[in-house]
Design a protein around this motif. Structure first.
Motif, PDB file in Angstrom:
ATOM      1  N   ALA A 197      53.737  26.971  25.246  1.00  0.00           N
ATOM      2  CA  ALA A 197      52.000  27.132  25.304  1.00  0.00           C
ATOM      3  C   ALA A 197      51.410  25.863  25.395  1.00  0.00           C
ATOM      4  CB  ALA A 197      51.855  27.671  23.629  1.00  0.00           C
ATOM      5  N   ILE A 198      52.032  24.689  24.970  1.00  0.00           N
ATOM      6  CA  ILE A 198      51.059  23.494  25.470  1.00  0.00           C
ATOM      7  C   ILE A 198      51.286  23.113  26.917  1.00  0.00           C
ATOM      8  CG2 ILE A 198      50.685  21.108  24.714  1.00  0.00           C
ATOM      9  CD1 ILE A 198      49.652  22.858  22.893  1.00  0.00           C
ATOM     10  N   MET A 199      52.476  23.338  27.141  1.00  0.00           N
ATOM     11  CA  MET A 199      52.741  23.021  28.789  1.00  0.00           C
ATOM     12  C   MET A 199      51.955  24.264  29.783  1.00  0.00           C
ATOM     13  SD  MET A 199      56.664  21.622  29.029  1.00  0.00           S
ATOM     14  CE  MET A 199      57.356  20.796  27.895  1.00  0.00           C
ATOM     15  N   THR A 200      51.983  25.105  29.275  1.00  0.00           N
ATOM     16  CA  THR A 200      51.094  26.334  29.840  1.00  0.00           C
ATOM     17  C   THR A 200      49.724  25.821  30.200  1.00  0.00           C
ATOM     18  OG1 THR A 200      52.583  27.960  29.153  1.00  0.00           O
ATOM     19  CG2 THR A 200      50.393  28.847  30.277  1.00  0.00           C
ATOM     20  N   LEU A 201      49.279  25.381  28.978  1.00  0.00           N
ATOM     21  CA  LEU A 201      47.770  24.919  28.610  1.00  0.00           C
ATOM     22  C   LEU A 201      47.480  23.842  29.724  1.00  0.00           C
ATOM     23  CD1 LEU A 201      45.076  24.727  27.667  1.00  0.00           C
ATOM     24  CD2 LEU A 201      45.966  23.340  25.676  1.00  0.00           C
TER      25      LEU A 201
ATOM     26  N   THR B  54      42.142  12.933  31.469  1.00  0.00           N
ATOM     27  CA  THR B  54      42.266  12.573  30.111  1.00  0.00           C
ATOM     28  C   THR B  54      42.469  13.648  29.138  1.00  0.00           C
ATOM     29  OG1 THR B  54      40.723  10.800  30.661  1.00  0.00           O
ATOM     30  CG2 THR B  54      41.058  11.321  28.236  1.00  0.00           C
ATOM     31  N   LEU B  55      41.858  14.972  29.396  1.00  0.00           N
ATOM     32  CA  LEU B  55      42.259  16.035  28.579  1.00  0.00           C
ATOM     33  C   LEU B  55      43.600  16.365  28.346  1.00  0.00           C
ATOM     34  CD1 LEU B  55      41.079  18.381  26.818  1.00  0.00           C
ATOM     35  CD2 LEU B  55      40.485  19.530  28.714  1.00  0.00           C
ATOM     36  N   ASN B  56      44.370  16.497  29.569  1.00  0.00           N
ATOM     37  CA  ASN B  56      45.711  16.615  29.442  1.00  0.00           C
ATOM     38  C   ASN B  56      46.497  15.559  28.536  1.00  0.00           C
ATOM     39  OD1 ASN B  56      47.036  18.663  30.569  1.00  0.00           O
ATOM     40  ND2 ASN B  56      46.830  18.309  32.720  1.00  0.00           N
ATOM     41  N   GLU B  57      46.263  14.429  28.631  1.00  0.00           N
ATOM     42  CA  GLU B  57      46.973  13.428  27.975  1.00  0.00           C
ATOM     43  C   GLU B  57      46.588  13.403  26.340  1.00  0.00           C
ATOM     44  OE1 GLU B  57      46.080  10.250  30.656  1.00  0.00           O
ATOM     45  OE2 GLU B  57      47.479  11.310  32.055  1.00  0.00           O
TER      46      GLU B  57
END
Length: 355
Positions: A83-87, A144-147
């Motif tokens: 789910a986090i990778m999809t996000l 930055t949000l992704n990280e």
């Protein structure tokens, strides 16, 4: 093998060499899908069975690859949830709006609250506190949000240690991030403060791997650092009982969890004197200009120095490597007096954040 197409930059992946040139953040999720980023920064995913060319050891050092292949306990490292990778893929999609990202984030409320909290930590004092998730997303930016989401996800992983405390570890890591952000802002203004914060937060992530895979050994090392008779730095504690280095374990974590190259570089060299720091692999450098390479080198210096200042600020002189601190302070042209002044400023930063 079936070609893969990047919808953003139209790059075509046909042979294994295509996938391994200029790409980054490879990670396999619990569903056994392979996720990675194209050279343009967009997220791509391959289903199980479509990536026989891939191995997590591809970008590990020889020491890290050997441990990963031969040490059974490493298999206990948790994977980043699907789910986090999809996000992260939604965030990477240039066609998705802040509203789309907000909706996706709401599917992981703990992560959403963490993003809001971190955005408020990163904002300047002159900016009002964020209460709206969309505003926070716009403020930090997609990259930055992704990280930040990855950093927040890692904080959900449970330690198996009894003495080495999870909360204390993350409090120290976040302080290191804030110190690195401060150093970047005042002594390396060409750097991204956000990247300095993230690299500082994650430079010791190998201790998380150690706390999950080798809890008894990690507790032994942690006890040595506070032994009143003969306290040691963490690295000397590892050497004393021949434990796996948290730097090497950090490289393994970076490969499995899809860290960006600038974080990997900071992890690998945050305990290395400047003269012995080497460059990134050529396949990474091929997609960088000279300015980007210079930023990468300076960021590593910021993190190595900031990590040592954390022990100063936390009043942990026996955990500080003073020669290493001084060697990096010289890279920034700091005199002994200026080092002391910077430490005083960082102490005030810690007190301000605590209040």
């Amino acid at each position: 093998m079936k070609p893969t197409f990047c919808q953003c930059c139209e790059r075509v992946y046909e042979v294994p060499e295509d996938y391994l040139k200029g790409t980054s953040k490879f990670r396999v999720c619990p569903k056994a899908f392979l996720w990675f980023e194209c050279s343009c920064g967009s997220g791509l995913v391959l289903k199980k069975g479509e990536y026989e060319w891939y191995s997590p050891t591809l970008r590990m050092s020889e020491a890290a690859a050997t441990i990963f292949q031969n040490v059974q306990e490493i298999r206990n490292i948790p994977l980043v949830p699907t789910a986090i990778m999809t996000l992260q893929t939604v965030i990477s999609d240039e066609n998705s709006s802040s509203t789309d990202i907000k909706k996706a984030l709401k599917q992981a409320p703990n992560i959403a609250m963490g993003v809001l909290r971190i955005a408020n930590n990163l904002r300047a004092s002159s900016i009002p506190e964020f209460t709206n998730l969309e505003h926070a997303i716009s403020f930090v930016g997609r990259k930055t949000l992704n990280e930040l989401i990855l950093t927040e996800t890692l904080q959900e992983f449970d330690f198996k240690t009894n003495f080495f405390a999870k909360d204390a570890y993350w409090q120290e890591s976040i302080l290191t991030g804030k110190i690195c952000e401060y150093i970047a802002e005042h002594f390396a203004r060409h750097l991204s403060k956000d990247e300095a914060y993230i690299a500082g937060c994650l430079c010791n992530i190998g201790k998380v791997v150690s706390a999950i895979c080798f809890p008894n050994v990690t507790d032994d090392v942690a006890r040595q650092t506070v032994n009143p008779r003969r306290p040691r730095t963490w690295s000397l504690g590892e050497d004393n009982i021949r434990a796996y280095s948290h730097v090497t374990l950090g490289e393994i974590a970076a490969s499995l969890w899809g860290f960006p190259d600038y974080v990997v570089h900071a992890i690998s060299y945050h305990h290395v004197v400047p003269e012995k720091v080497t460059d990134l692999p050529l396949d990474v450098l091929d997609f960088m200009d000279n300015e980007a390479e210079q930023r990468l080198a300076t960021l590593q210096q910021v993190v190595a120095m900031g990590n040592q200042f954390t022990h100063w600020v936390l009043l942990q002189p026996t955990r500080m490597d003073e020669p290493l601190l001084n060697s990096y302070a010289k890279k920034f042209g700091l005199s002994d007096e200026q080092i002391n002044q910077l430490a005083d400023q960082l102490m005030k930063l810690k007190e301000l954040k605590a209040s």
